[in-house]
Write a protein that holds these residues in place. Structure first.
Motif, PDB file in Angstrom:
ATOM      1  N   LEU A 108     -46.640  63.636  12.037  1.00  0.00           N
ATOM      2  CA  LEU A 108     -48.102  63.286  11.990  1.00  0.00           C
ATOM      3  C   LEU A 108     -48.104  62.462  12.611  1.00  0.00           C
ATOM      4  O   LEU A 108     -49.670  62.334  13.392  1.00  0.00           O
ATOM      5  N   ARG A 109     -47.728  61.650  12.181  1.00  0.00           N
ATOM      6  CA  ARG A 109     -48.179  59.967  13.039  1.00  0.00           C
ATOM      7  C   ARG A 109     -47.396  60.278  14.195  1.00  0.00           C
ATOM      8  O   ARG A 109     -48.166  59.694  15.150  1.00  0.00           O
ATOM      9  N   LEU A 110     -47.013  61.315  15.026  1.00  0.00           N
ATOM     10  CA  LEU A 110     -47.101  61.604  16.369  1.00  0.00           C
ATOM     11  C   LEU A 110     -48.306  62.067  17.449  1.00  0.00           C
ATOM     12  O   LEU A 110     -48.224  62.697  18.042  1.00  0.00           O
ATOM     13  N   GLU A 148     -51.867  58.818  12.867  1.00  0.00           N
ATOM     14  CA  GLU A 148     -51.486  58.036  13.211  1.00  0.00           C
ATOM     15  C   GLU A 148     -50.989  56.978  11.379  1.00  0.00           C
ATOM     16  O   GLU A 148     -50.798  56.250  10.777  1.00  0.00           O
TER      17      GLU A 148
END
Lengths: 321, 172
Positions: free
Chosen positions: A26-28, A34
């Motif tokens: 999910l950060r990406l 992020e």
């Protein structure tokens, strides 16, 4: 409407229901996610651990199953192996992966000062139900004491392996479960009673202390009078238990409900070598016993003031360790 | 005490009116508070209308869910630390959400119901929709996540490379 305009309470709940590896992905997704990953709690996970397996080389307890890096962090699907020079960077990364986390049982086995600092920082904003220390050397015991000093109110258990300077155990703060693994150097009765009055449950996997009949009676008295639910599991020579039983007034033909001295026979000795007695507010269960003279075998002695839960639990948990 | 036959009229954000049983509205913290704030006699029939900031189409879906869950125990259980499961959605609820899959704006419908559940303070519905979305995300690739969440990547290639480098620690 887009997901980021959904209620904050919803997004925070959502982020507690995705796994840690999902958080990595999910950060990406985009900048907003992020940021959401970094600012939200990761939720609750049943188990976690930080282990430094270089210890294995000195004790032989752990194999060299992992190549290269000396510190391993595991929580659910997160499994990170870190070299010493990566620990500082990983602290920062942890802060970008979640703002807090809750872990049921967190196992710690570390021996280096730098790793102790890492653990302290890693556990900031972590809610741990029970810390679980595995102590395989005096250095590891010192590390555990330092970590406990930083988390004074966190319940913990400790599994003591051989090669520990037993006298140092008296400095441990009160804990939930103190477990002595096989191979521990014997401890003297004085130290045993210090540990008994301080820690809630004590399990031993082999004989570790020589107690007289009067000292055994004192153990029963301490457990019987304690308001907390407590269990002590000790290993003793059958010959010694036979002698102890005679001192207690228990005789081979005793049957259920017989009163023998200060004891009541709850379940007489059965074919499996188990006998259950009551003394005051506590119960004794002796497993693997017979009246044979000169037996060199050992028996398990379980003493509890929580009969319903402890006998079963002590057999399942204590003996399994 | 709530009488099953007692009814309350809800007026939607797009001007429609829907009359529903108090047996359904008791699951909505917002509507129950609104009725309490009116200080009307609980025995009055009908109750005064309650305005809800939800459109008619979404409210119908909410009422459909409430009808199925009218007998659920109240108050809704407080969440504990241990509650992170997303795989325990009742079969009826799964089918209820899957019906939207045929719609082009399926994700928009889900978001609308989530927003309505929040505004109306219907904890059970909010919980179920949260689990539904978590299940959609769990185990997916980054590209699949972007598609599900309908989000565009706004990172530069350098920024993506930096995050991937950090993530690589955990992907050994």
């Amino acid at each position: 409407m887009e997901i980021l305009s959904l209620p904050d309470v919803f997004l925070r709940d959502l982020m507690k229901r995705v796994t840690l590896v999902d958080r990595l992905r999910l950060r990406l997704v985009c900048r907003a996610f992020e940021s959401l990953v970094a600012s939200t709690h990761a939720g609750h996970f049943e188990k976690g651990s930080i282990e430094q397996w270089t210890i294995g080389a000195s004790t032989g307890l752990r194999g060299s199953a992992y190549g290269g890096s000396p510190v391993r962090v595991q929580i659910h699907d997160l499994d990170v192996k870190l070299a010493n020079d990566q620990l500082n960077d990983f602290r920062g990364f942890r802060n970008r992966l979640f703002s807090g986390i809750s872990v049921g049982r967190f196992r710690i086995l570390v021996e280096q000062e730098s790793t102790v600092d890492f653990v302290r920082h890693f556990l900031v904003n972590c809610k741990i139900d029970v810390l679980d220390f595995s102590v395989v050397s005096d250095i590891v015991l010192e590390s555990a004491l330092q970590i406990l000093a930083a988390l004074p109110n966190c319940p913990y258990t400790m599994s003591i392996h051989p090669l520990i300077d037993a006298e140092r155990l008296q400095y441990l703060p009160p804990m939930e479960v103190l477990h002595f693994s096989r191979g521990l150097v014997k401890i003297v009765p004085g130290l045993f009673f210090k540990l008994l009055t301080k820690h809630k449950h004590i399990y031993a996997s082999q004989k570790m202390v020589n107690l007289t009949s009067q000292e055994w009676t004192n153990v029963l008295k301490i457990i019987s009078e304690d308001q907390r639910k407590r269990t002590v599991q000790l290993i003793e020579n059958r010959e010694k238990i036979r002698s102890l039983m005679i001192d207690f007034g228990i005789y081979p033909a005793a049957s259920a409900n017989d009163i023998c001295g200060d004891f009541i026979v709850i379940h007489p000795l059965n074919d499996e070598g188990e006998i259950t007695l009551r003394h005051g507010n506590c119960w004794l269960r002796i497993i693997g016993f017979d009246w044979t003279v000169n037996s060199t075998l050992q028996s398990t002695f379980v003493i509890t003031n929580n009969r319903n839960g402890a006998f079963k639990k002590s057999m399942e948990d204590g003996l399994r360790r | 005490r709530i009488y099953p036959l007692m009814r309350v009229t809800l007026t939607t954000s797009d001007g429609a009116s829907v009359t529903v049983s108090r047996q359904l509205t008791k699951h909505s913290g917002f509507i129950e508070k609104a009725i309490t704030d009116m200080a009307v006699d609980d025995n009055a029939v009908p109750l005064s209308a309650v305005a809800v900031d939800v459109d008619d189409a979404t409210l119908k879906l909410v009422i459909e869910w409430l009808t199925e869950h009218r007998d659920d125990a109240l108050p809704y259980p407080e969440k504990t630390d241990e509650e992170r499961r997303a795989d325990d959605i009742p079969a009826w609820d799964q089918a209820f959400v899957q019906k939207w899959d045929t719609k082009e704006d399926q994700q928009q419908t889900l978001y609308a119901v989530i927003t309505a559940a929040d505004k109306l303070d219907i904890k059970g519905l909010l919980d179920m929709t949260c689990k539904t979305l978590a299940n959609k995300i769990n185990g997916k690739t980054v590209e699949e996540m972007r598609e599900i969440l309908q989000l565009e990547c706004d990172f530069t290639e350098e920024e993506l490379a930096e995050i991937r480098k950090e993530n690589a620690w955990c992907e050994n």
